[in-house]
Scaffold this motif. Sequence first.
Motif, PDB file in Angstrom:
ATOM      1  N   GLN A  81      12.772  88.621  67.090  1.00 41.30           N
ATOM      2  CA  GLN A  81      12.250  89.879  67.356  1.00 41.30           C
ATOM      3  C   GLN A  81      11.312  89.832  68.523  1.00 41.30           C
ATOM      4  O   GLN A  81      10.486  89.068  68.328  1.00 41.30           O
ATOM      5  CB  GLN A  81      11.537  90.495  65.977  1.00 41.30           C
ATOM      6  N   LYS A  82      11.818  90.772  69.410  1.00 46.21           N
ATOM      7  CA  LYS A  82      10.757  90.591  70.806  1.00 46.21           C
ATOM      8  C   LYS A  82      10.366  91.860  70.939  1.00 46.21           C
ATOM      9  O   LYS A  82      10.903  93.245  70.472  1.00 46.21           O
ATOM     10  CB  LYS A  82      11.484  90.047  71.742  1.00 46.21           C
ATOM     11  N   SER A  83       9.446  92.223  72.009  1.00 46.33           N
ATOM     12  CA  SER A  83       9.053  93.526  72.379  1.00 46.33           C
ATOM     13  C   SER A  83       8.581  93.548  74.010  1.00 46.33           C
ATOM     14  O   SER A  83       7.901  92.473  74.579  1.00 46.33           O
ATOM     15  CB  SER A  83       7.804  93.776  71.511  1.00 46.33           C
ATOM     16  N   LYS A  84       9.098  94.411  74.779  1.00 43.49           N
ATOM     17  CA  LYS A  84       8.848  94.586  75.961  1.00 43.49           C
ATOM     18  C   LYS A  84       8.131  95.968  76.694  1.00 43.49           C
ATOM     19  O   LYS A  84       8.706  96.929  75.947  1.00 43.49           O
ATOM     20  CB  LYS A  84       9.925  94.153  76.973  1.00 43.49           C
ATOM     21  N   ILE A  85       7.111  95.796  77.289  1.00 42.29           N
ATOM     22  CA  ILE A  85       6.482  97.208  77.509  1.00 42.29           C
ATOM     23  C   ILE A  85       7.049  97.732  78.937  1.00 42.29           C
ATOM     24  O   ILE A  85       6.904  96.916  79.949  1.00 42.29           O
ATOM     25  CB  ILE A  85       5.051  97.076  77.650  1.00 42.29           C
ATOM     26  N   PHE A  86       7.461  98.788  78.904  1.00 40.53           N
ATOM     27  CA  PHE A  86       8.158  99.330  80.235  1.00 40.53           C
ATOM     28  C   PHE A  86       7.321 100.397  80.713  1.00 40.53           C
ATOM     29  O   PHE A  86       6.852 101.176  80.125  1.00 40.53           O
ATOM     30  CB  PHE A  86       9.560 100.033  80.066  1.00 40.53           C
ATOM     31  N   PHE A  87       6.949 100.370  82.095  1.00 45.57           N
ATOM     32  CA  PHE A  87       5.966 101.520  82.840  1.00 45.57           C
ATOM     33  C   PHE A  87       7.155 102.143  83.428  1.00 45.57           C
ATOM     34  O   PHE A  87       8.091 101.591  84.262  1.00 45.57           O
ATOM     35  CB  PHE A  87       5.181 101.019  83.895  1.00 45.57           C
ATOM     36  N   ILE A  88       7.338 103.598  83.177  1.00 47.71           N
ATOM     37  CA  ILE A  88       8.545 104.408  83.755  1.00 47.71           C
ATOM     38  C   ILE A  88       7.819 105.447  84.671  1.00 47.71           C
ATOM     39  O   ILE A  88       6.961 106.279  84.335  1.00 47.71           O
ATOM     40  CB  ILE A  88       9.174 105.115  82.648  1.00 47.71           C
ATOM     41  N   ALA A  89       8.112 105.467  85.937  1.00 44.73           N
ATOM     42  CA  ALA A  89       7.574 106.434  86.786  1.00 44.73           C
ATOM     43  C   ALA A  89       8.715 107.521  87.029  1.00 44.73           C
ATOM     44  O   ALA A  89       9.793 107.297  87.437  1.00 44.73           O
ATOM     45  CB  ALA A  89       7.338 105.827  88.370  1.00 44.73           C
ATOM     46  N   ARG A 136      17.145  95.175  81.096  1.00 45.30           N
ATOM     47  CA  ARG A 136      16.057  94.508  81.756  1.00 45.30           C
ATOM     48  C   ARG A 136      15.520  93.789  80.732  1.00 45.30           C
ATOM     49  O   ARG A 136      15.009  92.712  81.201  1.00 45.30           O
ATOM     50  CB  ARG A 136      15.231  95.528  82.333  1.00 45.30           C
ATOM     51  N   ALA A 137      15.387  94.162  79.609  1.00 41.14           N
ATOM     52  CA  ALA A 137      14.454  93.448  78.604  1.00 41.14           C
ATOM     53  C   ALA A 137      15.197  91.944  78.322  1.00 41.14           C
ATOM     54  O   ALA A 137      14.545  91.120  78.058  1.00 41.14           O
ATOM     55  CB  ALA A 137      14.375  94.205  77.209  1.00 41.14           C
ATOM     56  N   ILE A 162       2.248  95.105  81.532  1.00 39.61           N
ATOM     57  CA  ILE A 162       3.410  95.814  81.525  1.00 39.61           C
ATOM     58  C   ILE A 162       4.453  94.704  82.039  1.00 39.61           C
ATOM     59  O   ILE A 162       4.356  93.689  82.894  1.00 39.61           O
ATOM     60  CB  ILE A 162       3.404  96.796  82.813  1.00 39.61           C
ATOM     61  N   HIS A 163       5.770  94.735  81.353  1.00 41.07           N
ATOM     62  CA  HIS A 163       6.659  93.834  81.512  1.00 41.07           C
ATOM     63  C   HIS A 163       7.677  93.938  82.690  1.00 41.07           C
ATOM     64  O   HIS A 163       8.070  93.406  83.613  1.00 41.07           O
ATOM     65  CB  HIS A 163       7.484  93.520  80.284  1.00 41.07           C
ATOM     66  N   TYR A 164       8.112  95.216  82.742  1.00 44.98           N
ATOM     67  CA  TYR A 164       8.889  95.980  83.613  1.00 44.98           C
ATOM     68  C   TYR A 164       8.558  97.223  84.126  1.00 44.98           C
ATOM     69  O   TYR A 164       7.948  98.176  83.454  1.00 44.98           O
ATOM     70  CB  TYR A 164      10.594  95.866  82.972  1.00 44.98           C
ATOM     71  N   PRO A 211      17.891 111.060  84.346  1.00 46.20           N
ATOM     72  CA  PRO A 211      18.035 110.254  83.105  1.00 46.20           C
ATOM     73  C   PRO A 211      18.649 109.082  83.142  1.00 46.20           C
ATOM     74  O   PRO A 211      18.444 108.190  82.472  1.00 46.20           O
ATOM     75  CB  PRO A 211      18.573 111.231  82.366  1.00 46.20           C
ATOM     76  N   THR A 212      19.725 109.129  83.885  1.00 44.07           N
ATOM     77  CA  THR A 212      20.760 107.756  83.953  1.00 44.07           C
ATOM     78  C   THR A 212      19.956 106.606  84.501  1.00 44.07           C
ATOM     79  O   THR A 212      20.598 105.611  84.005  1.00 44.07           O
ATOM     80  CB  THR A 212      21.924 108.186  84.922  1.00 44.07           C
ATOM     81  N   GLU A 213      18.891 106.788  85.314  1.00 44.37           N
ATOM     82  CA  GLU A 213      18.336 105.691  85.955  1.00 44.37           C
ATOM     83  C   GLU A 213      17.201 104.968  84.844  1.00 44.37           C
ATOM     84  O   GLU A 213      16.800 103.808  84.884  1.00 44.37           O
ATOM     85  CB  GLU A 213      17.520 106.133  86.909  1.00 44.37           C
ATOM     86  N   MET A 214      17.084 105.693  83.723  1.00 44.14           N
ATOM     87  CA  MET A 214      16.254 105.046  82.639  1.00 44.14           C
ATOM     88  C   MET A 214      16.780 105.206  81.087  1.00 44.14           C
ATOM     89  O   MET A 214      16.568 105.244  80.397  1.00 44.14           O
ATOM     90  CB  MET A 214      14.942 105.887  82.552  1.00 44.14           C
TER      91      MET A 214
END
Length: 145
Positions: A87-95, A143-144, A123-125, A132-135
Motif C-alpha cells: 500500500q503506497k501513497s503519492k501526493i500530486f500537485f495539480i495546477a 505517474r505514481a 509533493i511527489h508529482y 480533464p483528460t490531462e489529469m
Amino acid sequence: MSFRGGGTNASSGMGVADQSKTTYMELQRKKVFRYVIFKIDEKKKEVVVEKTGSPAENYDDFTASLPENDCRYAVYDFDYVTSENCQKSKIFFIAWSPSISRIRAKMLYATSKERFRRELQGIHYEIQATDPTEMDLDVIRERAN
C-alpha cells in the motif's frame, strides 16, 4: 541576479495563507483529507483553501469539485497498491488552468504557482492540466507507478 525594482513585482506571485499550509500538512502527515483545492483570493493577495475532501472521497469527487471555467491549485493524496502488493501513497500537485478560463486568471495562477508550490513540502508529482483528460485517473496511476 535580482530585478526587484520599486512597486509590486507581478512575477513574485501571491502570498500563501497560513491556513493553506496547515491544511496541506494535515493532508500530508495526518491523512485528514483526500484532497485540498486552493484558490487565489485577489483581495487578500494570497492563496487560500477553497475546499477539502474527506478521506472517504475518491478521484471523481475531487475532479467534480474543480470549476470548469476557472483556475485552481489542488493537492490530491493518491493511494494505490504496487505490483508487490504494498500500500503506497503519492501526493500530486495539480495546477488546473482550463483553456476556457479568463486570461487574467491564467496569468495570475501561472505567475503564483512556483512560490505556492515551494511552500508545500513533500509533493511527489506535479501535473499542469488545461482540460480533464490531462489529469485523468489513468494519468495519475501511470505517474505514481
